[in-house]
Design an enzyme around this catalytic site. Structure first.
Site, mmCIF file in Angstrom:
data_model
loop_
_atom_site.group_PDB
_atom_site.id
_atom_site.type_symbol
_atom_site.label_atom_id
_atom_site.label_comp_id
_atom_site.label_asym_id
_atom_site.label_seq_id
_atom_site.Cartn_x
_atom_site.Cartn_y
_atom_site.Cartn_z
ATOM 1 N N CYS A 1 -33.060 -3.225 -25.518
ATOM 2 C CA CYS A 1 -32.240 -2.130 -26.094
ATOM 3 C C CYS A 1 -33.144 -0.994 -26.535
ATOM 4 C CB CYS A 1 -31.402 -2.637 -27.253
ATOM 5 S SG CYS A 1 -32.283 -2.780 -28.811
ATOM 6 N N GLN B 1 -19.514 -1.503 -28.197
ATOM 7 C CA GLN B 1 -19.478 -2.190 -26.898
ATOM 8 C C GLN B 1 -18.211 -1.841 -26.120
ATOM 9 O OE1 GLN B 1 -21.107 -6.042 -29.105
ATOM 10 N NE2 GLN B 1 -20.708 -6.484 -26.974
ATOM 11 N N GLU C 1 -18.060 -5.010 -30.966
ATOM 12 C CA GLU C 1 -16.888 -4.992 -30.096
ATOM 13 C C GLU C 1 -15.643 -4.570 -30.882
ATOM 14 O OE1 GLU C 1 -16.227 -8.771 -28.246
ATOM 15 O OE2 GLU C 1 -14.249 -8.195 -27.546
ATOM 16 N N ARG D 1 -12.305 -20.434 -25.529
ATOM 17 C CA ARG D 1 -13.573 -20.676 -24.825
ATOM 18 C C ARG D 1 -14.240 -21.949 -25.351
ATOM 19 N NH1 ARG D 1 -17.388 -18.749 -21.502
ATOM 20 N NH2 ARG D 1 -15.834 -17.262 -20.794
ATOM 21 N N GLU E 1 -25.112 -14.639 -21.586
ATOM 22 C CA GLU E 1 -24.794 -15.666 -22.575
ATOM 23 C C GLU E 1 -25.218 -17.091 -22.188
ATOM 24 O OE1 GLU E 1 -20.677 -14.372 -22.616
ATOM 25 O OE2 GLU E 1 -20.829 -14.122 -24.776
#
Ligand SMILES: Cc1cc2nc3c(=O)[nH]c(=O)nc-3n(C[C@H](O)[C@H](O)[C@H](O)COP(=O)(O)OP(=O)(O)OC[C@H]3O[C@@H](n4cnc5c(N)ncnc54)[C@H](O)[C@@H]3O)c2cc1C
Ligand code: FES
Ligand code: FES
Length: 1308
Positions: free
Chosen positions: A124, A733, A768, A846, A1243
């Site tokens: 980043c 995001q 997010e 998930r 991830e």
């Protein structure tokens, strides 16, 4: 009144240089920090602010200064967020901009910047300038007389946090370029002649708005200055100014007159005398360290040097003074150094400022000495006699750059012949406000008669006395009472072994230099795709030229915001009073729910709208945003926010933990909703057929995202008559999510709001949704005032406000056969969702779909709930419930293995249960033969990592060593890609624009968070258009270019935006085809020019939707399909210190299947970064809030460790000592995946860090007597490791509920 003396004239301005440019600053405010000055007054925004509290190193700059004592130029790195500008007269400040730039002709990049950029050492980029400056410090300090060793480089970055890279490429790049090479002076920025030998350091007096600043240069001036005031507390001394008063000076203006001491040469003397070492009070800790390091044969110096190596980090040591440390830590805080000073019977030499008399006191008398008007001049440590033993110890949450939980020192003199104790001193740090604990009863006992050191009863008595001296209960500040008492006894035991010359048996805190290996193949069929190519912003990351939201320039009329937060976790708001705030200078307006326009909406929620932007009546957690104060400067806005008064009526119940929520049946989700269930086979039948049935409960804690760039926002309205275009710049995001949320709240159409995202300094799920409310607040103020408004969260605000990874409780029942074959699993999951739904229900989905990891069980039931508690809403975090659930599968397998004890190799039971090709998961997805690679990768990694041999070696090591143990673990992973119940999510838009000169601009809905998305998109575009990557630029993600974009989450972006770009390129290629046919020899530039002339469209919008067949979701039929699984296998070996809980990762091997990697080095960077983030999650990152387990935190629900000085992420010193990453070879790959046969990357590798968790558990098992199975919670902190190493010491400190201790407390 100014200081004046006969020979020196007082200056009322500052002279310094920044990057070789002279500055005479006549208007400096004494509370300005250096970073504030660099960023806001000089516009040098390369220096970043990641925390503002000295904990992250992103603000590192190097100060060069002529030292008249040594007649040389000293270079030292400092955290510019802790450095006051007014202390820098006569200094040359070198920032990242001073090293090199991409502006000038090529070649002006500094080799450091080139090294960092070209070795994939930035992702980043937010930490990168700080990393460059730390490396510059190392180079500058060695250029004269020596070459840099690997060890010097390994130590360079221990004051700098990076959340993306996992440090490996930074370490490797620096070693490759600079280790064992001559470092020439040309690498060092030229020191201004004017500041050299000739420079006269004059006394300084600055008159600021609220604070006066004095810098005397001689004792006489100080005495004169004191005389000018009637009371000693009218002046306040600062030395390094890294102590606890920093905030009081910088933000609260609590001291009106500062006197800076380090200009007084009498306070800077460091001299060895015949009987000891005299250290001037203003000698920095680094100067002391450098001095003692040279004389390793002196026991005192050797021990001091070892201890100082683990004290803070280099930036802090360069600033903090020994005197400041003594005075700061004698009153509060754990100290690493004071225990040694205590046992060495150090003397403190003061001078009285009024009568000028010298006073000498013993260090232990400091607590009872009236320090009014006393100036500490020097510290004198007497030498030890050669027959004395001295040793000091420290155990912290993290080895480097962390204050000790407990520190201790011992000094012993024995009668050589009889081995009887002649004198024995001990002192400990880490015991609340007593600070240094001298155990009186123990000292009385050991010093009263000549006790026999080696006698068992003597040591037992010493231990028992010590335990009496070190009394702590659960209300003791900083908690961990049993652990802290255990550490004291463990240190004593370590000292005992040291005296017996058995130190070799003990864990070595210093690690060998780390090294690594990366293995991958590149494709021969493609030119750009599948090739390693550095991050498209790598150079501007390394020069600090990459701009983040807080770096964007402000328009002249820009206002600043500061948030007002709730201070109760469940309460009705009775009144909000901003009257006092309104009187703050520069105050503009205070916004609350009342200001949301009637056409807008105060309802908010990323999926379910079950929260308010600003609470209208009830607060449901601490740190909810209640309003926004707007003022002319950030300082005024913050001042005003502190003055908003809110009255509350507290409500019950207050539910904080999962267990409390279960008790109150407090769950998130639609009212009356049944608990979601996934089931295959018949679990009851399965249990009946099983040879054994076990049950267990396992907790995992929260994790803070800790992206290095705190959330920042800039809202700029552009009005034309009745029409306003609201431009938002946000670190998010999801540009479209921000746009839609702001438009809805303000009652605007989406086409009136444009969200722009240049780049984001890390997101990991935390940017997010939970960061949108402050953005709405900023936009509301800007729109209402029709002026730009900016808001940048402090690290503390960011950590408290934006939620975390969900804590989990898992309860399982497992049935299995004699050989370990799984028969039946019944699993119940509870996640702590906090007070609102956010994305918790998707996260639970998930988690529920990952409970098998790589193991087949024909009868399986998984149930799950998200608990509603009075905590800030938890949210998405790298892995999104996956790693937590995968871990429970491993915990169950591990439980079976340790219960059966069939053999010493836990991998056998894993192999036995591993899915075979063609089998189906418990949600019916087939693991097709061509696509199920784990069994083959498992075999390959076992060979690559020499598993069998190393397992034997570990066993042998454990046999040979009593107090340090090793463990070796191998596991696999399969991680589902896509969100099965959200088909709409799987769509993407992209725009490709070709200009007449042939240059290409691309954009799409995905956001660059550091994951290398844009370079991959550039590679794909280059491949598609068959042009050089240099011709292609990505500028920003913006909602006026790409509408309705899916947020950049779930590792999916390359899978979505790659095909969307391909689609756009195909349209362009189709348009260009006739011209190409006509002019086959044309260059790209000529081709485009011709196309333009022939009126061919040179811009195309591409779209991609993942075909429906790849995503299925039918819970009723138990048929769920991910797009595919990213797979991997990992292996780690660790060594633990059974006496303290410290550990090293000796080696990690990872083998990943990313299909045909789009960019192998970028993807390896993702593996390493994810792995280290996982290591943090599973070991040292423990978020602690006021709850039933932490009675010492007075405010229920408040986050105790909301800054990097208390919340510890892994550092460079924590990377595996040997770190090997391999990508599965091309011939072994699937053809199933979507974009150029690549697979999602970000991830999936995180979970392989569980190898470290499991290896530590094995090592603990090797220490424990008895072989009964035991469970451990996550994170496996040093406290939990030590307390699980059950032995006599643990037994002696645990007074109640002995079993419970092995599951030590945490906020779940
Ligand atoms: C991010 C961070 C990490 C740290 N990590 C650690 C760690 O791992 N281990 C550890 O032990 N410590 C740690 N510290 C503490 C650090 O080592 C310093 O000891 C401490 O911050 C004070 O040093 P200073 O010179 O800055 O003192 P200052 O802040 O300048 O002064 C401290 C106090 O002493 C007074 N004072 C200073 N000099 C004199 C004098 N000559 N005469 C009279 N009064 C005086 C000041 O008025 C003030 O009250 C850390 C600090 C920070 C900010
Ligand atoms: S911003 Fe200065 S150390 Fe974090
Ligand atoms: S590259 Fe280091 S924090 Fe992102």
């Amino acid at each position: 009144m100014a200081i004046d003396t006969d020979d020196k004239i007082t200056k009322n301005y500052l002279t310094f240089y920044v990057n070789r440019k002279k500055i005479i600053e006549k208007h400096a405010e004494p509370n300005w920090t250096l970073v504030y000055y660099l960023r806001t007054k000089l516009n040098l925004t390369g220096t970043k602010v990641g925390c503002g509290t000295g904990g992250c190193g992103s603000c590192t700059v190097v100060i060069s200064k002529y030292n008249p004592l040594t007649k040389s130029i000293a270079h030292f790195s400092v955290n510019s967020c802790l450095t006051l500008l007014c202390t820098l007269d006569g200094c040359h400040i070198v920032t990242v901009e001073g090293l090199g730039t991409t502006h000038e002709p090529k070649g002006t990049l500094h080799p450091i910047q080139r090294t960092i950029a070209e070795n994939y050492a930035s992702q980043c980029g937010f930490c990168t300038p700080g990393m460059c400056m730390s490396l510059y410090d190392t180079l500058a300090n060695c250029c004269k007389d020596k070459r840099l060793t690997l060890h010097d480089i390994e130590d360079t970055f221990n004051g700098n946090l990076c959340r993306c890279t996992g440090y490996r490429p930074i370490l490797d790049g620096a070693k490759k370029s600079f280790a064992d090479k001559e470092i020439c002076e040309g690498l060092i920025v030229e020191f201004p002649k004017e500041l050299g030998e000739e420079y006269v350091s004059k006394p300084i007096h600055l008159q600021g708005t609220n604070i006066e600043f004095y810098r005397p240069t001689a004792m006489g001036q100080l005495f004169d200055l004191r005389k000018q005031f009637s009371n000693s507390d009218e002046i306040y001394f600062i030395a390094g100014n890294t102590g606890e008063t920093f905030d009081a000076i910088v933000h609260q203006h609590r001291y009106s007159r500062l006197v800076h001491l380090t200009g007084i040469s009498e306070l800077q003397q460091l001299s060895e005398q015949s009987n000891g070492l005299s250290i001037g009070a203003c000698v920095t800790i680094s100067q002391l360290k450098d001095h003692v390091q040279q004389y390793q044969e002196q026991q005192l110096f050797r021990i001091l040097s070892e201890q100082l190596d683990f004290n803070a980090d280099r930036q802090i040591r360069n600033q903090a003074t020994v005197g400041g440390h003594v005075l700061n830590h004698s009153r509060k805080h754990t100290s690493d150094i004071l225990p040694i000073f205590y046992v060495c019977q150090t003397k403190l030499r003061f001078v009285h400022l009024l009568n000028k008399k010298e006073i000498e006191i013993n260090i232990q008398d400091i607590k009872t000495t009236d320090l009014n008007d006393l100036l500490l001049v020097s510290i004198f440590i007497p030498f030890l006699s050669t027959d004395e033993y001295l040793q000091s110890y420290k155990q912290a949450h993290r080895r480097k750059h962390d204050t000790g939980i407990v520190t201790g020192a011992f000094r012993l003199k024995l009668n050589e012949k009889t081995q009887r104790i002649q004198s024995f001193y001990m002192a400990f740090g880490g015991f609340g406000d007593g600070v240094i604990l001298v155990p009186e009863k123990t000292m009385d006992y050991v010093n009263k008669g000549e006790l026999e050191w080696t006698k068992y009863e003597v040591m037992t008595n010493v231990k028992n006395h010590l335990l009496e001296d070190v009394q702590l209960d659960k209300f003791s500040e900083n908690g961990q009472p049993e652990y802290r008492r255990a550490l004291v006894i463990s240190f004593l035991f370590k000292f005992y072994l040291h005296v017996a010359n058995q130190s070799a048996e003990l864990f070595q805190k210093q690690r060998p230099v780390s090294h690594s290996e990366q293995i991958f193949d590149t494709s021969k069929q493609t030119k750009y795709v599948h090739q390693p190519s550095i991050h498209h912003n790598a150079y501007i990351h390394a020069t600090g030229e990459a701009k983040y939201v807080d770096d964007l320039p402000s328009a002249h009329n820009t206002l600043h915001g500061a948030l007002v937060f709730s201070t109760k976790c469940h309460a009705n708001i009775l009144s909000i009073n901003a009257e006092e705030a309104e009187s703050t200078p520069g105050f503009v307006k205070f916004y609350t729910y009342y200001d949301i326009p009637p056409t807008g909406s105060n309802r908010f929620g990323s999926i379910v709208k079950d929260e308010e932007v600003f609470p209208s009546k009830t607060v449901h957690c601490m740190d909810m945003v209640i309003g926004l104060c707007v003022a002319d400067t950030e300082e005024h806005a913050r001042q005003a926010a502190r003055l908003v008064r809110i009255e509350y009526e507290e409500l019950t119940p207050v539910i904080l933990t999962i267990d409390e929520a279960i008790e109150h049946e407090s769950y998130l989700g639609p009212p009356g909703q049944q608990e979601p269930v996934l089931e295959t086979g018949n679990i009851e039948k399965g249990f009946n057929k099983s040879d054994h049935v076990l049950e267990g409960t396992f907790y995992s804690g929260a994790q803070e995202h800790f992206y290095m760039e705190p959330n920042a926002y800039l809202a700029q309205p552009i009005s034309e008559g009745h029409y306003t275009q609201l431009h938002l710049y946000a670190s998010t995001q999801g540009a479209s999510t921000v746009q839609e949320s702001v438009a809805e709240a303000l009652g605007l159409n989406s086409n009136e709001v444009i969200c722009h995202v240049l780049r984001v300094g890390g997101g990991f799920g935390g940017k997010e949704s939970r960061n949108i409310i402050p953005c709405i607040a900023t936009a509301l103020a800007a729109y209402n005032l029709q002026q730009p408004v900016r808001l940048c969260l402090t690290r503390e605000e960011d950590m408290k406000l934006t939620g975390h990874r969900h804590p989990f409780k898992f309860h399982y029942k497992v049935g299995f056969m004699k050989d370990g074959q799984l028969k039946s699993v019944d699993l119940q999951l509870f996640a702590n969702g906090g007070c609102t739904t956010d994305s918790s229900l998707l996260m639970l989905e998930r988690a529920m779909l990952h409970c098998d990891n790589i193991y087949k069980c024909e009868n399986m039931r998984v149930r799950g709930r998200v608990c509603r508690t009075n905590l800030p809403s938890n949210t998405a975090m790298r892995g999104f419930g996956g790693p937590e659930a995968l871990l429970v599968a491993e915990v169950i397998i591990d439980h079976i293995h340790s219960y059966l004890q069939l053999n010493d190799d836990p991998s056998i039971i894993r192999e036995l249960n591993m899915y075979k090709p063609g089998e189906r998961t418990y949600f019916s997805q087939e693991l097709e033969k061509k696509d199920w690679h784990v069994p083959q990768m498992w075999k390959k990694l076992k060979e690559l990592g020499q598993y069998e041999q190393r397992l034997k070696d570990v066993k042998e090591f454990n046999k040979q060593n009593q107090y340090r143990k090793r463990g070796l673990s191998i596991i696999g992973t399969k991680f589902g890609i896509g969100a099965p119940s959200a088909l709409f999510f799987h769509q993407a838009g992209a725009l490709v624009t070709i200009y007449k000169d042939g240059s290409v601009l691309i954009t799409h809905g995905g956001i660059e968070l550091g994951q290398g998305l844009q370079i991959k998109m550039i590679q794909i575009t280059a491949e598609q258009l068959d042009i050089e990557t240099e011709l292609i630029r990505f500028h920003e993600t913006a909602t006026d270019k790409i509408p309705n974009a899916t947020p950049t989450v779930g590792s999916l972006s390359a899978d979505l935006y790659g095909p969307a770009l391909i689609n756009a390129c195909e349209q362009i290629n189709k348009n260009l085809a006739p011209i190409k046919r006509k002019h086959p020899a044309s260059s790209w530039k000529e081709l485009i020019e011709r196309a333009y002339q022939e009126r061919v469209p040179l811009s195309a919008h591409g779209f991609y939707g993942v075909p429906e067949k790849f995503i299925k979701c039918n819970y009723a039929k138990n048929e769920i399909n991910f797009m595919y699984f990213t797979q991997g296998v990992g292996m780690s070996e660790v060594e633990i210190d059974c006496l303290t809980g410290d550990f090293h990762i000796i080696r990690t091997d990872i083998l990943m299947d990313f299909g045909k990697s789009l960019n192998p080095f970028i993807d390896i960077g993702q593996i390493e970064g994810a792995f280290m983030k996982g290591v943090g999650y599973l070991t040292m990152e423990e978020l602690i809030q006021g709850d039933s387990q932490h009675s010492w935190i007075s405010q229920p629900g408040s986050l105790h460790n909301a800054d990097p000085n208390k919340y510890k992420l892994p550092m460079a010193n924590d990377v595996p000592i040997d770190f090997r990453v391999t990508l599965l070879n091309e011939h072994e790959m699937s053809d199933q995946a979507v974009c150029y046969s690549s697979k999602a990357v970000g991830e999936p590798p995180l979970f392989l860090s569980a190898t470290v968790f499991l290896a530590i558990k094995q090592a603990i098992a090797a220490y424990r007597t008895g072989r009964e199975p035991f469970l451990l919670n996550v994170p496996l902190t040093c406290e939990r490791i030590r307390m699980a190493c059950k032995d006599e010491i643990v037994d002696s400190v645990v007074t109640e509920d002995k079993d419970h201790m092995f599951y030590a407390c945490g906020s779940f």
